[in-house]
Structures are given as structure tokens and as C-alpha cells.
Design a protein around this motif. Structure first.
Motif, mmCIF file in Angstrom:
data_model
loop_
_atom_site.group_PDB
_atom_site.id
_atom_site.type_symbol
_atom_site.label_atom_id
_atom_site.label_comp_id
_atom_site.label_asym_id
_atom_site.label_seq_id
_atom_site.Cartn_x
_atom_site.Cartn_y
_atom_site.Cartn_z
ATOM 1 N N ILE A 196 92.354 24.465 -32.642
ATOM 2 C CA ILE A 196 93.477 23.858 -31.739
ATOM 3 C C ILE A 196 93.811 23.732 -30.509
ATOM 4 N N TYR A 197 92.824 24.635 -29.945
ATOM 5 C CA TYR A 197 92.422 25.147 -28.355
ATOM 6 C C TYR A 197 91.882 23.542 -27.529
ATOM 7 N N ALA A 220 98.926 24.868 -27.093
ATOM 8 C CA ALA A 220 98.210 24.324 -28.458
ATOM 9 C C ALA A 220 99.652 23.723 -28.817
ATOM 10 N N LEU A 221 100.215 24.580 -28.893
ATOM 11 C CA LEU A 221 101.371 24.334 -30.211
ATOM 12 C C LEU A 221 102.474 23.045 -29.467
ATOM 13 N N LYS A 271 100.733 20.590 -27.540
ATOM 14 C CA LYS A 271 99.782 20.017 -27.610
ATOM 15 C C LYS A 271 100.060 19.040 -28.903
ATOM 16 N N HIS A 272 100.618 19.988 -29.617
ATOM 17 C CA HIS A 272 100.392 19.022 -31.892
ATOM 18 C C HIS A 272 102.080 19.244 -32.184
ATOM 19 N N TRP A 312 100.913 28.785 -26.361
ATOM 20 C CA TRP A 312 101.782 27.433 -26.095
ATOM 21 C C TRP A 312 101.219 26.386 -25.812
ATOM 22 N N ILE A 367 100.347 21.599 -37.853
ATOM 23 C CA ILE A 367 100.309 21.740 -36.227
ATOM 24 C C ILE A 367 98.427 21.567 -36.383
ATOM 25 N N ALA A 368 98.249 20.283 -35.977
ATOM 26 C CA ALA A 368 97.084 20.361 -35.143
ATOM 27 C C ALA A 368 96.597 19.645 -37.572
#
Lengths: 261, 262
Positions: free
Chosen positions: A196-197, B44-45, B47-48, B42, A54-55
Motif C-alpha cells: 500500500i506504500y 498510504a492511507l 493515497k487510498h 498516513w 483501503i487499497a
């Protein structure tokens, strides 16, 4: 120092006896805390069952962020639980009594209740944390480990400084409880790395709402995602923040109007 | 009960809730932050490159948004107070009020739900606007009926679960730890962490799923779930079980009750 340690011990012993007056309640509460931890771990497993990264973060990277968050949150709650009772002290006037004690007023109010139920969960989280690092993660260099330790302690102190700021505001308006919950909810953003935001939120969390520094800071130095210069800036920020919180408390005290007659 | 009484109880509830205006506003700000935290997680999740089974990204974001608003309707209740009233003995005073106790709680709950729902609309609107989410899109008459029934079912199921837990107060001396543990269970199994059908269809038939998951899913996906009649039937079955458990616990509890009142 010895005098203060004795007060801490007496407070803890009293809290311990109070906390275990009803063993069933204590057991249910501790189970709830552990269950919440397990549920979030399951959530992680669920996510990483579908993706590998994740990222750019692996499962272990993200788990490390979460474990540091849990430890900072639990330890600061254990130490500062008394802040949650501060509003009632202001409203019923008993706060005045604490000013008459021959002890520092921040100390006596912030550490008035050392939560024994949190103290039971902390060793569990700490053991899991060490087990995880030893078996699934890695130990950094000694210098980074020392920097992490200092950063971790500063994160707890900065969280307590936020508790103190809430108490300072609570001296004039009984909002301490609500403000503490606002911080606790906001700090949940630090369960994951804040970058990650979306970028705007990420900037916000490294400035106005310093979740990125307070909660993520220790992890960033462990994972070598920040250099020494940034670590130094983070440290300066946290120390300044703590000093500002202490100064705000004394400023607020000047405007405090006793409720007792 | 006359309409005037319902109105007066609801109005006094509103006045009581907003007596400390700043505290009220800050508590609402706290709820809004809660929504932002889960939404950002969510966002962010997604988006990735993380995607939920059976849900598009828009539907996933919508699910968490609607789940929050549904929670504001279904979970708003004063019934949690009953446990403490039983322990303190104050509940005996309620038995003497010139209004039936359950009517009083019902009117409080309706007022509570209306206030929280109205406020949550203000939280909802900016998200709907920025993320182009459209609830009730493609809703037919049947979907509306299913939605309303699932809301009523969710509210009643939750109320009876809360009442069962509060009836334990006849046998316990403290309630806060029970509430804490229950809320942690509920947040996980009612679908506030993730849409239950994206994990396991079995979880979607647990009683907790009716408290949040089904109405939120309907709004997010704008389509009736397969076997919708079966879903409602299972929901009513759970409701009946909870109702019978509660009445049995309450009756035996009342016989044991020895509160001294106010």
C-alpha cells in the motif's frame, strides 16, 4: 538437545523470578503492552468507520496483517530479549565468560533472557488471533495452512537472525541496542501490507529491508496473494538470510577484541 | 545564574550526548526512521481515499511532520532521570552541587531541546521540499503569539507531568514500567496517532493535548482554532493543577526520602 532444553528452562525460570521480583512493575508493563495493542485496534476502527476498503483490503484483511505482525514481534522479543543486554556484556567484558561455557555461543547469548513478561502477553494475542480467524475471518486450505505455519516460524527465525546480525555488529561497536530499535521501528511498516506504500518503498521492503518478506510473508500465503513459486523464493530467501547472519557472527568474532583484562 | 554557567552546562551536555559519535548518529537515524514510518502510513492511507475530518490531505501530512518536530522540542527532557536518582539515592549529591538542582535541569533541558530541534530541521527539510508543505503560511502576529504560548505551555505541562511521575519514585522501587505505560498513553492522547479534533473535540481539551496536538495543529492548518483564549485558559488551568500536585508530592516525598547518596 536435552541439555539445551534444560538450559532454556533454567534461563526461563531465572528470568521469570527476576521479572516478577516487583509484581507491580510487571503488571504495569503487561498492561502497557496490551494497551498499545488496544490503541492500534482503535486506530483501525477509526479508519474503517469512514471507509470500507483501503487499497482493496477489508478491515479483517488489515487486522490479520496486524495480528501476524504482533505475534512475530512478540515471540521474537520473548526469545531474543537477551540481545538487548548484549552491548553491556561487550563493554564490561562479561561476554568473554560466555565463550567459556560448554554451549554454543550464539545460543547462550541470543537466548540468555527469555522475557517472562512477553510470555504472558503472547497467549492473549494468540487467543485473540484464533478467535478472530474462527469468527471473523476464514481458514485456508490445509496446504496453505501448513505453508503459513512454516512461513510464520521462518519469520520468527529471520527476525532472530536480524537480532544476531545486530549482535555481530555489536562485537566491534556497541550499537546492538540501537540497531535492534531501528529494525523494530522499520518492521512497523509491516503492520499493514507493504504494497500500500509508494511503489519505490514497496520494492525496498521486498529487497533491501525485507519487512515485506519477513513480516508480510506468512499473510501473503494465507490470503493466496502469492503463488507457490513466490512462497518457495521467500523461503529460500529467509533460510539464506539466517545462514548469512550465522556466518556473519562467526566472521565478526574473528575481529572481536576482548574488553576485559 | 550567570550566562557563562548556562552556557557551560549546555555545552557539557552537548559533549556528553555526542561523546559516542556513531551511537549518536545511529540514534538520530532511528528517530528519522520513526518519522518515515508514521509519514508513510498516513501517506498510504490518504493515497487510498481516506480523509480526515477538518483536514485537507496536505494539512494531514503536515500535521504528522510538525507533530514530530514539536515532539523533539517538548518531549526532550532529562527530568525522567530524577526517579532513578531518587531510588538509587544519588539525588542527595545533586542537593550539594554549587548550583540549584532545578536550574541544572532547566539548563540541561534547554540544551536538549535546542540540539534535538536543530537536528530535526534536517529531517524536516526534505519532506517540506518534496511535499510542498509550507509551515507558518498565513501566520499573523496573533497566530505567532498563540503558537509560542502553546509551545511554552506544552513544555511546562509535559515537564510537570514527568515530575509528578518521577515523584512517585519516593514511594516505588522501580520506575521503568511507569515510564513505559505513561509513554503509551501519551502517544495516543497527545495526538501523535491522529489529530485529536478529527476524532473528538473533548480529547483536544485533555492535558495531554497541550503536549503535542495544539502546536502541531496550528502549524498544519495555519489558522487560530476557534475559542483560542479558552484553549489557553484550560491549558493554564491544567498546568496549575499539575504544578500544585507536583509540589505536594515532592514535599511529602522529601520528608520520606532516606537516600544515602553516592
Amino acid at each position: 538437545m536435552k541439555f539445551y532444553l534444560r538450559i532454556i528452562w533454567t534461563n526461563f525460570w531465572l528470568s521469570f523470578k527476576e521479572g516478577f521480583t516487583n509484581p507491580l512493575s510487571a503488571l504495569l508493563f503487561i498492561s502497557g503492552k496490551l494497551l498499545r495493542f488496544v490503541f492500534f485496534l482503535l486506530f483501525f476502527f477509526f479508519i474503517f468507520k469512514k471507509v470500507k476498503l483501503i487499497a482493496g483490503y477489508t478491515f479483517n484483511d488489515l487486522l490479520f496483517y496486524y495480528l501476524v505482525f504482533v505475534l512475530v514481534d512478540s515471540i521474537s522479543q520473548f526469545l531474543g530479549r537477551g540481545a538487548y543486554f548484549f552491548d553491556s556484556l561487550v563493554i564490561n567484558g562479561n561476554l568473554d565468560k560466555t565463550f567459556l561455557y560448554p554451549v554454543n555461543d550464539i545460543f547462550i547469548n541470543l537466548f540468555s533472557y527469555l522475557d517472562p513478561l512477553d510470555l504472558i502477553t503472547i497467549p492473549f494475542f494468540l487467543t485473540y488471533f484464533l478467535y478472530f480467524i474462527h469468527h471473523s475471518y476464514y481458514w485456508p486450505s490445509l496446504s496453505r495452512l501448513l505453508a503459513f505455519s512454516l512461513s510464520f516460524l521462518l519469520s520468527i527465525a529471520a527476525t532472530l537472525a536480524i537480532y544476531l546480525l545486530s549482535m555481530a555488529l555489536g562485537l566491534t561497536t556497541p550499537l546492538t541496542g540501537e540497531l535492534l530499535w531501528i529494525w523494530r521501528n522499520t518492521s512497523k511498516l509491516g503492520r499493514l501490507p507493504v504494497n500500500i506504500y509508494p511503489r519505490f518503498i514497496s520494492y525496498l521492503l521486498f529487497s533491501l529491508l525485507p519487512v515485506g518478506i519477513i513480516i508480510n510473508g506468512p499473510v501473503l500465503i494465507w490470503q493466496a496473494r502469492i503463488g507457490w513459486w513466490e512462497w518457495f523464493l521467500f523461503t529460500i530467501f529467509e533460510v539464506s538470510f539466517i545462514l548469512i547472519a550465522i556466518s556473519s557472527w562467526y566472521q565478526a568474532l574473528k575481529h572481536y577484541q576482548s574488553a576485559s583484562s | 545564574m550567570s550566562w557563562k554557567r548556562w552556557w557551560l552546562i549546555g555545552y557539557s551536555f552537548f559533549k556528553e550526548e555526542t561523546a559516542f559519535q556513531l551511537s549518536f548518529l545511529v540514534s538520530k537515524l532511528r528517530e528519522f526512521i520513526n518519522l518515515i514510518v508514521i509519514f508513510l502510513l498516513w501517506y498510504a492511507l490518504l493515497k487510498h481515499n481516506f480523509h480526515l475530518k477538518n483536514y485537507t490531505n496536505q494539512q494531514t501530512l503536515g500535521y504528522f511532520l510538525y507533530s514530530f518536530v514539536i515532539g523533539q522540542i517538548i518531549l526532550s527532557t532529562r527530568l525522567w532521570r530524577i526517579g532513578d536518582m531518587i531510588i538509587s539515592g544519588n539525588i542527595s549529591a545533586l542537593f550539594l552541587y554549587p548550583i540549584k538542582m532545578w536550574q541544572l535541569f532547566l539548563s540541561w533541558d534547554i540544551a536538549h531541546k535546542v540540539i534535538n530541534f536543530t537536528i530535526s530541521l534536517f529531517y524536516l527539510l526534505p519532506f517540506l521540499f518534496f511535499f510542498h508543505l509550507t509551515p507558518f503560511q498565513h501566520f499573523t502576529l496573533t497566530t505567532y503569539i498563540f503558537f509560542i504560548l502553546s509551545l511554552i505551555l506544552g513544555s511546562l505541562t509535559y515537564s510537570f507531568i514527568v515530575l509528578i511521575f518521577n515523584s512517585l519514585a519516593f514511594y516505588l522501587t522501580e520506575m521503568w514500567s511507569v515510564i513505559f505505560l505513561f509513554n503509551i498513553f501519551l502517544s495516543f492522547f497527545s495526538g501523535q496517532f491522529f489529530p485529536l479534533d478529527a476524532v473528538s473535540s473533548l480529547l483536544a481539551f485533555s492535558p495531554f493535548a497541550y503536549v503535542n496536538f495544539w502546536p502541531s495543529r496550528l502549524l498544519a492548518r495555519s489558522e487560530l482554532p476557534p475559542h483560542s483564549i479558552l484553549i489557553l485558559a484550560v491549558g493554564f488551568f491544567w498546568l496549575l493543577i499539575f504544578f500544585l500536585t507536583f509540589t505536594a508530592l515532592w514535599r511529602t516525598g522529601l520528608k520520606k526520602f532516606s537516600g544515602w547518596g553516592e
